[in-house]
Design a protein around this motif. Sequence first.
Motif, PDB file in Angstrom:
ATOM      1  N   VAL A 100       0.879  -1.263  -0.039  1.00  0.00           N
ATOM      2  CA  VAL A 100      -0.028   0.080  -0.032  1.00  0.00           C
ATOM      3  C   VAL A 100       0.565   1.007   0.056  1.00  0.00           C
ATOM      4  O   VAL A 100       0.977   2.040  -0.696  1.00  0.00           O
ATOM      5  N   ILE A 101       1.629   1.023   0.598  1.00  0.00           N
ATOM      6  CA  ILE A 101       2.647   1.791   0.747  1.00  0.00           C
ATOM      7  C   ILE A 101       3.480   2.656  -0.268  1.00  0.00           C
ATOM      8  O   ILE A 101       3.109   3.935  -1.348  1.00  0.00           O
ATOM      9  N   ARG A 102       4.363   1.476  -0.823  1.00  0.00           N
ATOM     10  CA  ARG A 102       4.451   1.590  -2.353  1.00  0.00           C
ATOM     11  C   ARG A 102       4.125   2.160  -3.826  1.00  0.00           C
ATOM     12  O   ARG A 102       4.211   2.651  -3.811  1.00  0.00           O
ATOM     13  N   GLN A 154       8.454  -1.897  -7.072  1.00  0.00           N
ATOM     14  CA  GLN A 154       8.871  -2.758  -6.523  1.00  0.00           C
ATOM     15  C   GLN A 154      10.344  -2.298  -6.664  1.00  0.00           C
ATOM     16  O   GLN A 154      11.216  -2.083  -5.775  1.00  0.00           O
ATOM     17  N   GLU A 155      10.553  -2.496  -7.526  1.00  0.00           N
ATOM     18  CA  GLU A 155      12.350  -1.714  -8.050  1.00  0.00           C
ATOM     19  C   GLU A 155      12.437  -0.794  -7.438  1.00  0.00           C
ATOM     20  O   GLU A 155      13.550  -0.857  -6.864  1.00  0.00           O
ATOM     21  N   GLU A 156      11.759   0.239  -7.851  1.00  0.00           N
ATOM     22  CA  GLU A 156      12.274   1.359  -7.358  1.00  0.00           C
ATOM     23  C   GLU A 156      12.268   1.845  -5.509  1.00  0.00           C
ATOM     24  O   GLU A 156      12.565   2.233  -5.496  1.00  0.00           O
ATOM     25  N   PHE A 157      11.290   1.540  -4.976  1.00  0.00           N
ATOM     26  CA  PHE A 157      11.011   1.457  -3.885  1.00  0.00           C
ATOM     27  C   PHE A 157      12.254   1.067  -3.167  1.00  0.00           C
ATOM     28  O   PHE A 157      12.829   1.382  -2.347  1.00  0.00           O
ATOM     29  N   SER A 158      12.441  -0.539  -3.777  1.00  0.00           N
ATOM     30  CA  SER A 158      13.676  -1.484  -3.648  1.00  0.00           C
ATOM     31  C   SER A 158      14.727  -0.500  -3.367  1.00  0.00           C
ATOM     32  O   SER A 158      15.476  -0.571  -2.163  1.00  0.00           O
ATOM     33  N   ALA A 159      15.079   0.345  -4.726  1.00  0.00           N
ATOM     34  CA  ALA A 159      16.856   1.090  -4.636  1.00  0.00           C
ATOM     35  C   ALA A 159      16.267   2.808  -3.603  1.00  0.00           C
ATOM     36  O   ALA A 159      16.823   3.067  -3.481  1.00  0.00           O
ATOM     37  N   ARG A 160      15.650   3.156  -4.025  1.00  0.00           N
ATOM     38  CA  ARG A 160      15.147   3.769  -3.403  1.00  0.00           C
ATOM     39  C   ARG A 160      15.356   4.761  -1.023  1.00  0.00           C
ATOM     40  O   ARG A 160      15.498   4.519  -0.845  1.00  0.00           O
ATOM     41  N   TYR A 161      14.555   3.074  -0.729  1.00  0.00           N
ATOM     42  CA  TYR A 161      14.739   3.043   0.137  1.00  0.00           C
ATOM     43  C   TYR A 161      15.671   2.129   0.507  1.00  0.00           C
ATOM     44  O   TYR A 161      15.681   1.492   1.679  1.00  0.00           O
ATOM     45  N   LYS A 162      16.683   1.120   0.389  1.00  0.00           N
ATOM     46  CA  LYS A 162      17.848   0.927   0.482  1.00  0.00           C
ATOM     47  C   LYS A 162      16.507  -0.774   1.262  1.00  0.00           C
ATOM     48  O   LYS A 162      17.747  -1.101   1.630  1.00  0.00           O
ATOM     49  N   ILE A 163      15.966  -1.380   0.531  1.00  0.00           N
ATOM     50  CA  ILE A 163      15.682  -2.339   1.101  1.00  0.00           C
ATOM     51  C   ILE A 163      15.870  -3.880  -0.183  1.00  0.00           C
ATOM     52  O   ILE A 163      15.850  -3.682  -1.615  1.00  0.00           O
ATOM     53  N   ALA A 165      13.766   9.314   1.544  1.00  0.00           N
ATOM     54  CA  ALA A 165      14.497   9.431   0.845  1.00  0.00           C
ATOM     55  C   ALA A 165      15.620  10.110   0.831  1.00  0.00           C
ATOM     56  O   ALA A 165      17.226   9.961   0.826  1.00  0.00           O
ATOM     57  N   LYS A 166      15.917  11.334   0.908  1.00  0.00           N
ATOM     58  CA  LYS A 166      17.213  12.404   1.174  1.00  0.00           C
ATOM     59  C   LYS A 166      18.253  11.298   2.128  1.00  0.00           C
ATOM     60  O   LYS A 166      18.716  12.455   2.539  1.00  0.00           O
ATOM     61  N   ALA A 167      16.858  11.570   3.476  1.00  0.00           N
ATOM     62  CA  ALA A 167      18.308  11.188   4.503  1.00  0.00           C
ATOM     63  C   ALA A 167      19.399   9.734   3.937  1.00  0.00           C
ATOM     64  O   ALA A 167      20.269  10.039   4.720  1.00  0.00           O
ATOM     65  N   LEU A 168      18.421   8.344   3.292  1.00  0.00           N
ATOM     66  CA  LEU A 168      19.245   7.947   2.334  1.00  0.00           C
ATOM     67  C   LEU A 168      20.788   8.931   1.199  1.00  0.00           C
ATOM     68  O   LEU A 168      21.727   7.663   1.504  1.00  0.00           O
ATOM     69  N   VAL A 169      20.267   9.285   0.595  1.00  0.00           N
ATOM     70  CA  VAL A 169      21.080   9.945  -0.122  1.00  0.00           C
ATOM     71  C   VAL A 169      21.708  10.475   0.266  1.00  0.00           C
ATOM     72  O   VAL A 169      23.475  10.815  -0.248  1.00  0.00           O
TER      73      VAL A 169
END
Length: 93
Positions: free
Chosen positions: A35-37, A44-53, A87-91
């Motif tokens: 639901v969040i994604r 799934q690929e974009e969410f995974s990459a963006r949030y390092k999951i 996302a900004k914090a992870l970048v």
Amino acid sequence: MTDEEAEANALADPDNPPMTAEQLRAAPRMPQVKVIRRALRLTQEEFSARYKIPLGTLRDWEQGRSEPDQPARAYLKVIAVDPEGTAKALVAQ
């Protein structure tokens, strides 16, 4: 089987009775990663990459093969509340 028959069967099961409305209200809520994604309009690929999951982990959560542990549930809540900030914090690392 009709809905009424299914409900009667569920109510008759002594080993696994349905939860009452009060039990449902008191049950802990788990963030729904799919639901969040989808709300973020990410694959799934974009969410995974963006949030390092890891992609496999994300797929397992979404398909019910496994559940996020407590730290992952907290992380998903942070993503749900502030997806851009997360996302900004992870970048910035």
